[in-house]
Design an enzyme around this catalytic site. Structure first.
Site, mmCIF file in Angstrom:
data_model
loop_
_atom_site.group_PDB
_atom_site.id
_atom_site.type_symbol
_atom_site.label_atom_id
_atom_site.label_comp_id
_atom_site.label_asym_id
_atom_site.label_seq_id
_atom_site.Cartn_x
_atom_site.Cartn_y
_atom_site.Cartn_z
ATOM 1 N NE ARG A 136 -3.911 -2.093 0.158
ATOM 2 C CZ ARG A 136 -3.756 -3.316 -0.364
ATOM 3 N NH1 ARG A 136 -2.653 -3.619 -1.050
ATOM 4 N NH2 ARG A 136 -4.703 -4.217 -0.237
ATOM 5 C CB SER A 171 -8.964 -1.772 3.612
ATOM 6 O OG SER A 171 -9.255 -3.032 3.074
ATOM 7 C CD GLU A 231 -5.969 0.951 1.933
ATOM 8 O OE1 GLU A 231 -5.695 -0.087 2.549
ATOM 9 O OE2 GLU A 231 -6.729 0.976 0.951
HETATM 10 C C1 LIG Z 1 -15.432 -0.897 -2.074
HETATM 11 C C2 LIG Z 1 -13.953 -0.627 -2.231
HETATM 12 C C3 LIG Z 1 -13.079 -1.688 -2.323
HETATM 13 C C4 LIG Z 1 -11.700 -1.467 -2.453
HETATM 14 N N1 LIG Z 1 -10.871 -2.530 -2.555
HETATM 15 C C5 LIG Z 1 -9.534 -2.344 -2.677
HETATM 16 C C6 LIG Z 1 -8.660 -3.467 -2.779
HETATM 17 O O1 LIG Z 1 -9.077 -4.615 -2.786
HETATM 18 N N2 LIG Z 1 -7.324 -3.221 -2.887
HETATM 19 C C7 LIG Z 1 -6.819 -1.944 -2.912
HETATM 20 O O2 LIG Z 1 -5.601 -1.793 -3.018
HETATM 21 N N3 LIG Z 1 -7.648 -0.869 -2.818
HETATM 22 C C8 LIG Z 1 -8.975 -1.030 -2.701
HETATM 23 N N4 LIG Z 1 -9.811 0.048 -2.605
HETATM 24 C C9 LIG Z 1 -9.236 1.412 -2.609
HETATM 25 C C10 LIG Z 1 -9.273 2.117 -4.004
HETATM 26 O O3 LIG Z 1 -10.162 1.489 -4.863
HETATM 27 C C11 LIG Z 1 -7.884 2.140 -4.652
HETATM 28 O O4 LIG Z 1 -6.948 2.780 -3.812
HETATM 29 C C12 LIG Z 1 -7.909 2.874 -6.010
HETATM 30 O O5 LIG Z 1 -6.674 2.702 -6.670
HETATM 31 C C13 LIG Z 1 -8.192 4.368 -5.879
HETATM 32 O O6 LIG Z 1 -8.388 4.857 -7.188
HETATM 33 P P1 LIG Z 1 -9.156 6.223 -7.441
HETATM 34 O O7 LIG Z 1 -9.051 6.537 -8.898
HETATM 35 O O8 LIG Z 1 -10.527 6.157 -6.892
HETATM 36 O O9 LIG Z 1 -8.240 7.243 -6.632
HETATM 37 P P2 LIG Z 1 -8.695 8.456 -5.703
HETATM 38 O O10 LIG Z 1 -9.403 7.919 -4.511
HETATM 39 O O11 LIG Z 1 -9.399 9.485 -6.499
HETATM 40 O O12 LIG Z 1 -7.273 9.012 -5.262
HETATM 41 C C14 LIG Z 1 -6.436 8.277 -4.414
HETATM 42 C C15 LIG Z 1 -5.088 9.013 -4.290
HETATM 43 O O13 LIG Z 1 -4.427 8.987 -5.534
HETATM 44 C C16 LIG Z 1 -4.138 10.319 -5.986
HETATM 45 N N5 LIG Z 1 -4.286 10.270 -7.445
HETATM 46 C C17 LIG Z 1 -5.401 9.941 -8.144
HETATM 47 N N6 LIG Z 1 -5.127 9.925 -9.467
HETATM 48 C C18 LIG Z 1 -3.816 10.258 -9.602
HETATM 49 C C19 LIG Z 1 -2.926 10.424 -10.713
HETATM 50 N N7 LIG Z 1 -3.339 10.234 -11.977
HETATM 51 N N8 LIG Z 1 -1.632 10.796 -10.478
HETATM 52 C C20 LIG Z 1 -1.187 10.985 -9.196
HETATM 53 N N9 LIG Z 1 -1.978 10.866 -8.114
HETATM 54 C C21 LIG Z 1 -3.275 10.492 -8.308
HETATM 55 C C22 LIG Z 1 -5.151 11.196 -5.277
HETATM 56 O O14 LIG Z 1 -4.684 12.525 -5.146
HETATM 57 C C23 LIG Z 1 -5.234 10.484 -3.928
HETATM 58 O O15 LIG Z 1 -4.135 10.842 -3.114
HETATM 59 C C24 LIG Z 1 -11.198 -0.142 -2.467
HETATM 60 C C25 LIG Z 1 -12.091 0.949 -2.391
HETATM 61 C C26 LIG Z 1 -13.463 0.697 -2.255
HETATM 62 C C27 LIG Z 1 -14.406 1.876 -2.176
#
Ligand SMILES: Cc1cc2nc3c(=O)[nH]c(=O)nc-3n(C[C@H](O)[C@H](O)[C@H](O)COP(=O)(O)OP(=O)(O)OC[C@H]3O[C@@H](n4cnc5c(N)ncnc54)[C@H](O)[C@@H]3O)c2cc1C
Length: 339
Positions: free
Chosen positions: A165, A235, A330
């Site tokens: 992570r 998580s 997280e």
């Molecule tokens: C129901 C659910 C289940 C999940 N299961 C998992 C799992 O099994 N495993 C896991 O690892 N995670 C899990 N997650 C967490 C999440 O899905 C991941 O961390 C995902 O990669 C976040 O992507 P996002 O586009 O929504 O990022 P965001 O939530 O929009 O952003 C997350 C971070 O990344 C930064 N960011 C976003 N895009 C960029 C970019 N292009 N360049 C630089 N920085 C950027 C943002 O500023 C922020 O700091 C889960 C979340 C939910 C809601």
């Protein structure tokens, strides 16, 4: 010339559904727009925050400055040899449909990461992982916009420093780089990863990648609450790593405590610690830890971030008092620190 939207409602852009408004919001669909948005904010001396799909975000009530969404789209196979294929996903591509697309093309290796919400661009930030697989297993490079120079840099896997992570994008590249595309090395052979016991148990012997994909989707759908109906960020805490001395001490006291290998010391299951501390299914001010998944904090009443964090603090405090183990949150806070 770009025209950001003023006073933009972010509630639908964070899966915890915290009420939140951005001073300005702009979704950049290409590199020129991304650069123009940074210049626009710089001219006005406004802070910039990045948002992808909002599934790992903590959004305060007011977010000053510009909230910028890298919304670049495109998926392609860059090259292939006898056994493998190099795939490029642009940052705004939604993750799960990209996994399904790769599978449909016969590009294997992402099946265990099916149904993780969010975008391809955010996947390296915390090195997404599930069911015995993590992005680090196939990420070979990212393309990232260096906000200081305006240049696109190609960073190889070593430079990305993916860990549990964690990545360089949460450390030294945190406030300087926007990921614009990721490169994944996938297999043309139908390889599967069955290292995760619950996944292996759910499948017949020698399953196809399609069967693994379907099993992961079914397992996740049966276990994790859908943020559309029950706001959550997956998580909420990382699984904590502790040193060997503390582990020996805790293990002698709690022999049934789940534990896993870690780069240093041992990794504990945050869900087990939370359950033992009495927080599974418990709420504070309408925010609580899920009854089926103690690690998932849910916000059914769409309370503000302060209320969410008060509950998280109470949970972490209870775990600390019982086990002297610190839980780390997280999801990432939108804080306008991009430079
Ligand atoms: C129901 C659910 C289940 C999940 N299961 C998992 C799992 O099994 N495993 C896991 O690892 N995670 C899990 N997650 C967490 C999440 O899905 C991941 O961390 C995902 O990669 C976040 O992507 P996002 O586009 O929504 O990022 P965001 O939530 O929009 O952003 C997350 C971070 O990344 C930064 N960011 C976003 N895009 C960029 C970019 N292009 N360049 C630089 N920085 C950027 C943002 O500023 C922020 O700091 C889960 C979340 C939910 C809601």
């Amino acid at each position: 010339m770009i025209t950001p939207v003023a006073n933009f409602d972010l509630q639908a852009h964070n899966s915890l559904a915290c009420p939140s408004r951005a001073e300005y919001f702009f979704a950049a669909s290409d590199l020129n727009a991304l650069r123009a948005a940074l210049a626009w904010a710089r001219q006005r001396q406004l802070p910039v925050s990045l948002v992808g799909g909002g599934s790992n975000l903590l959004c305060p009530a007011e977010v000053p400055g510009l909230v910028l969404q890298p919304a670049l789209l495109g998926r392609q196979a860059l090259s292939r040899d006898g056994t493998g294929v190099l795939v490029r996903l642009q940052a705004g591509e939604p993750w799960h449909p990209s996994v399904a697309w790769c599978l449909a093309q016969g590009y294997h290796g992402l099946e265990n990461l099916a149904l993780i919400p969010g975008t391809a661009g955010a996947a390296p930030i915390q090195n997404i992982g599930a069911y015995g697989c993590e992005l680090a297993d196939c990420l070979v490079a990212v393309e990232a916009l260096n906000c200081r120079t305006g240049d696109i840099e190609h960073l190889d896997a070593q430079a990305c420093q993916l860990g549990y992570r964690d990545s360089a994008f949460k450390q030294q590249l945190r406030d300087t780089h926007i990921i614009t595309a990721i490169h994944l090395q996938l297999q043309l052979r139908p390889v599967v990863n069955l290292s995760y016991p619950a996944l292996r148990d759910a499948l017949q012997a020698e399953p196809s990648p399609q069967a693994v994909f379907a099993a992961v989707v079914a397992l996740r759908s049966s276990k994790l609450p859908d943020p559309q109906t029950l706001p959550n960020a997956g998580s909420f805490f990382k699984n904590p790593c502790i040193d060997s001395d503390q582990f020996q001490q805790l293990h002698s006291q709690y022999p049934q405590m789940p534990h896993y290998p870690a780069a240093q010391g041992r990794k504990l299951a945050a869900a087990w610690l939370i359950e033992q501390a009495g927080w599974k299914g418990r709420k504070l001010d309408g925010v609580g830890m899920h009854l089926q998944q103690a690690l998932v904090l849910t916000n059914p009443e769409k309370r503000p971030l302060n209320t969410v964090l008060a509950c998280a603090d109470a949970v972490a405090e209870a775990v600390w008092e019982r086990f002297a183990v610190r839980l780390e949150i997280e999801p990432r806070r939108l804080c306008g620190s991009l430079r």
